[in-house]
Structure formats: C-alpha cells, structure tokens
Design a protein around this motif. Sequence first.
Motif, PDB file in Angstrom:
ATOM      1  N   THR A 283       0.824  -1.207   0.000  1.00  0.00           N
ATOM      2  CA  THR A 283       0.000   0.000   0.000  1.00  0.00           C
ATOM      3  C   THR A 283       0.864   1.265   0.000  1.00  0.00           C
ATOM      4  OG1 THR A 283      -0.155  -0.316   2.389  1.00  0.00           O
ATOM      5  CG2 THR A 283      -2.013  -1.050   1.082  1.00  0.00           C
ATOM      6  N   GLY A 286       1.011   7.051   3.730  1.00  0.00           N
ATOM      7  CA  GLY A 286       0.042   8.137   3.911  1.00  0.00           C
ATOM      8  C   GLY A 286       0.541   9.515   3.522  1.00  0.00           C
ATOM      9  N   GLY A 329      -5.448   1.555  -2.863  1.00  0.00           N
ATOM     10  CA  GLY A 329      -5.981   2.668  -2.082  1.00  0.00           C
ATOM     11  C   GLY A 329      -7.236   3.183  -2.758  1.00  0.00           C
ATOM     12  N   SER A 336      -3.150   5.488   0.805  1.00  0.00           N
ATOM     13  CA  SER A 336      -3.933   4.557   1.617  1.00  0.00           C
ATOM     14  C   SER A 336      -4.303   5.191   2.952  1.00  0.00           C
ATOM     15  CB  SER A 336      -3.115   3.297   1.867  1.00  0.00           C
ATOM     16  OG  SER A 336      -2.839   2.672   0.640  1.00  0.00           O
ATOM     17  N   PRO A 337      -5.501   4.900   3.449  1.00  0.00           N
ATOM     18  CA  PRO A 337      -5.874   5.424   4.764  1.00  0.00           C
ATOM     19  C   PRO A 337      -5.055   4.701   5.840  1.00  0.00           C
ATOM     20  CG  PRO A 337      -7.778   4.517   3.584  1.00  0.00           C
ATOM     21  CD  PRO A 337      -6.562   4.092   2.849  1.00  0.00           C
ATOM     22  N   THR A 338      -4.255   5.449   6.572  1.00  0.00           N
ATOM     23  CA  THR A 338      -3.395   4.851   7.593  1.00  0.00           C
ATOM     24  C   THR A 338      -3.614   5.535   8.930  1.00  0.00           C
ATOM     25  OG1 THR A 338      -1.529   6.372   7.367  1.00  0.00           O
ATOM     26  CG2 THR A 338      -1.583   4.509   5.828  1.00  0.00           C
ATOM     27  N   LEU A 344      -2.554   0.337   8.117  1.00  0.00           N
ATOM     28  CA  LEU A 344      -3.882   0.650   7.605  1.00  0.00           C
ATOM     29  C   LEU A 344      -4.968   0.710   8.671  1.00  0.00           C
ATOM     30  CD1 LEU A 344      -3.779  -1.753   4.512  1.00  0.00           C
ATOM     31  CD2 LEU A 344      -3.226   0.701   4.585  1.00  0.00           C
ATOM     32  N   GLY A 348      -8.698   1.060   5.122  1.00  0.00           N
ATOM     33  CA  GLY A 348      -7.538   0.688   4.308  1.00  0.00           C
ATOM     34  C   GLY A 348      -7.486  -0.817   4.080  1.00  0.00           C
ATOM     35  N   HIS A 349      -7.737  -1.589   5.141  1.00  0.00           N
ATOM     36  CA  HIS A 349      -7.773  -3.055   4.994  1.00  0.00           C
ATOM     37  C   HIS A 349      -8.880  -3.455   4.026  1.00  0.00           C
ATOM     38  CE1 HIS A 349      -4.790  -4.775   7.759  1.00  0.00           C
ATOM     39  NE2 HIS A 349      -4.949  -3.676   8.448  1.00  0.00           N
ATOM     40  N   TYR A 351     -10.096  -1.733   1.496  1.00  0.00           N
ATOM     41  CA  TYR A 351      -9.707  -1.443   0.102  1.00  0.00           C
ATOM     42  C   TYR A 351      -8.798  -2.542  -0.441  1.00  0.00           C
ATOM     43  CZ  TYR A 351     -11.300   3.450   0.633  1.00  0.00           C
ATOM     44  OH  TYR A 351     -12.030   4.575   0.841  1.00  0.00           O
TER      45      TYR A 351
END
Length: 371
Positions: A283, A286, A329, A336-338, A344, A348-349, A351
Amino acid sequence: MRPIAFALIFGTVGASRVSFVPATTLSVLGMGFDHQVTPTPFSRFPSESEGTIRSDVYDLSLNSAGVAIEFATDAPEIYLNYTLASALQCYSMWHMPSTSVSGVDLYAFNDFSSERIMGEWLFVGHFGPPSTNFSGVIGNLGSVMKKYRVHLPLYNTVDEMEIGVDDGFTLEKSETLDLSQRVLWYGTSIAQGAVASRPGTAFTNVIRNSIGMDVVNLGFSGNCLMELDVAEWLVEVEGVSAVVVDCLPNMDASLVTSSTVSLVNKLRDAFGDQVPIVLAEGTTYGSAWISDDVKNDQEAKRSALTAEFNTLIESGMKNLFYVKGEDLGQGDLSTSPTVEGTHLTDIGHQYVADYYSSFLPTILQKYDKEN
Ligand SMILES: *[C@@H]1O[C@H](CO)[C@@H](O)[C@H](O)[C@H]1NC(C)=O
Ligand SMILES: *[C@@H]1O[C@H](CO)[C@@H](O)[C@H](O)[C@H]1NC(C)=O
C-alpha cells in the motif's frame, strides 16, 4: 435477602451446565501447518523452524494472525475461554488496540434470504482481554443452527482456546472451505493485520470471508525480507493454490533487486509452473503525496520490483502477476488510509481486500483451466 441472593448465585453458576471443546477439534482455518507440529496450537510455523530462521521471524510466527476457527451451533449463547502466552503481557500497542492485538471476534454466516444481505460473513460480537486468561460469553443469538467463525488475536500468542455451549445444544465442526486449497500470503506488519481495530477486519481475514478460499497469513511485522531461509518453510505448506509476496514496505530497493528472482524461483520450483505467484507493491504511504523523501523511497522500491518482475517474465516465467500499490488505495492520489502513515485503518484493509477479492479469483480460474 439471604435466600434470594443464594438463589441468584445458584442460578447463574453456569459452568456446570456448559460443555467446552478445544478449538483445535473444530475447523481451524489459516494454518499452513498442523497444530501437532507447531509450538502452540495456533502459531504459524512448525517448532522445527526454530533456529533455522531469524529469531525475530520465529517469534512473530507464534502470533495467531489470520487464524480462525469455524464451527456450527444452534446454541443461543457461545462461551469462549482462551489463554494468552504468559510471557507476553503486551495486550495492545501504541497504534493498535487490545481488541485486535489480543482480542477475538465472532462472525456468523448469514444465509437467510434477504434482498439486502445474502450469503455473507457478518460481525456478531467481540471477546477480549485485558487478562491472560479470558473467559466470556456472547448471547441472544437465537437457536437456529448457524455457522460461525472466530478470528484469533493478530499480534499475540494463544496458548489454549476452548469454545462452549450450554448442554442440550449442538456444537460441531463446520467445513465450508476446501482446506486442500489455500492462498499463502508472505507479508509485513500490514499483512499481519496492523492496525485493524479487531481481527476480522484485517485484510487476510476479509479476503477469506469473501472469496471462499482459505488464506494463510504469514505476515511478519518488520521482517518480510524475501529470505530463502523463510522460503524453506513457505514451500512446506501443502495445498498452496496461489502465493502473494508482499514484502516491499520492509525492504529497500537494493535488497529487492538482490532477492526477488531467487525467492520466486524457489517458490516456482517447489509449487510447480501452474501456481500463480503475485508480486505485490504494498500500500501507498500516507504522506507520499506531500513528502518527496517518502515518495522517492517508495518509488525506488516499486521500480526495483517492476524490473525484477520484467526480468522473470522475459526469462519465460508463466503465471506470475503484479499488483500495483495505486490499486490498493482509493481517491485521486491513491494514498492509503493509515493511522500513522504506514499501517492501515479498517477502511484501508477493506480497500486491499476489495481489490484482491476481485483479482485473486481471476488468476485462480486461469489456474483451474490450465489444470
Ligand atoms: C471457562 O471459564 C469459565 C469461567 O471462568 C470456567 O468456569 C470454566 O471452567 C472454564 N472452562 C474451561 C474448559 O477452561
Ligand atoms: C491461566 O490458565 C492456564 C492454563 O489453563 C493456567 O496454567 C494458569 O495458571 C492460569 N493463569 C491465571 C493467572 O489464572
């Protein structure tokens, strides 16, 4: 007062009316090796691997990441007792809660007809620490026979686990998955499940629950370095239908260049020509959209992996696939959303799971056709 209190206590002494079975007697998912050969019932490498791999990898292999127990019951109450490794008192981490580091969540398969939701594994409840010996119950589940899965702690080690129901109800093995087929996921902390809020939201568990094939989580936090010593154990896993090599966040570009081809060749020799091997970029960090350092570091590793992939393809390797970080993402910048830049959030997981849940079946189908 006295008789009433006595009656209440008497009525709630549930233990004598609950029968427990060891979780190992139910269907154990996400294990590449039988619990008879592992040092604890839900650890991920055999005892024999100790001393053959770096101790950091071995120690992380003790964590029950990605392991799940499936069973069926008509009991309205499900009891769970489990013991965490006594030496490990770290129930949570600064960026990851105890609910996922050390906790367990319960899902059920919703197979009743409904236009809105049909045929999905859905969250039911959570069991968790803090305590080394946990016991708890989730109730009000109705008394229709249903399939359940419990997802085990992502970053702790489970020494024992028992599942119980009140006497008079059935508790039995449920075998939804054909365990002679599995996706092997060799990855970093992100694959191990950091920093999902509970085990069921970690992407390897989400993918298993959505593609209907078992996924073996061999995520080793900070320690996915494409090592051939570790690969010696990856190739011992039986029934491997696809392998995902997802190490980039732990490596630098020069290590990627020096390690990829020999790792892939080793996997190919062991699993044969038909098993899809996926090289994954991982990923996107961020802050890659704003920080040149972060972006350049990430791009260097990705370019190194792409170059090794091209070399392997040019050498004639079949059934080799590539996953780009930008596909994992969402949003224009594909960041990716972190939580802290690397690991994540649950979204995020999700996605990552969404992408692989559509991608893996297509490469597995190709594999079926060619066999
Ligand atoms: C599970 O925990 C309950 C409550 O602490 C206890 O009464 C029971 O004996 C335990 N059962 C097993 C099999 O460990
Ligand atoms: C937890 O359970 C284990 C195994 O059943 C037992 O040996 C240990 O004494 C228990 N520890 C505590 C603190 O109750």
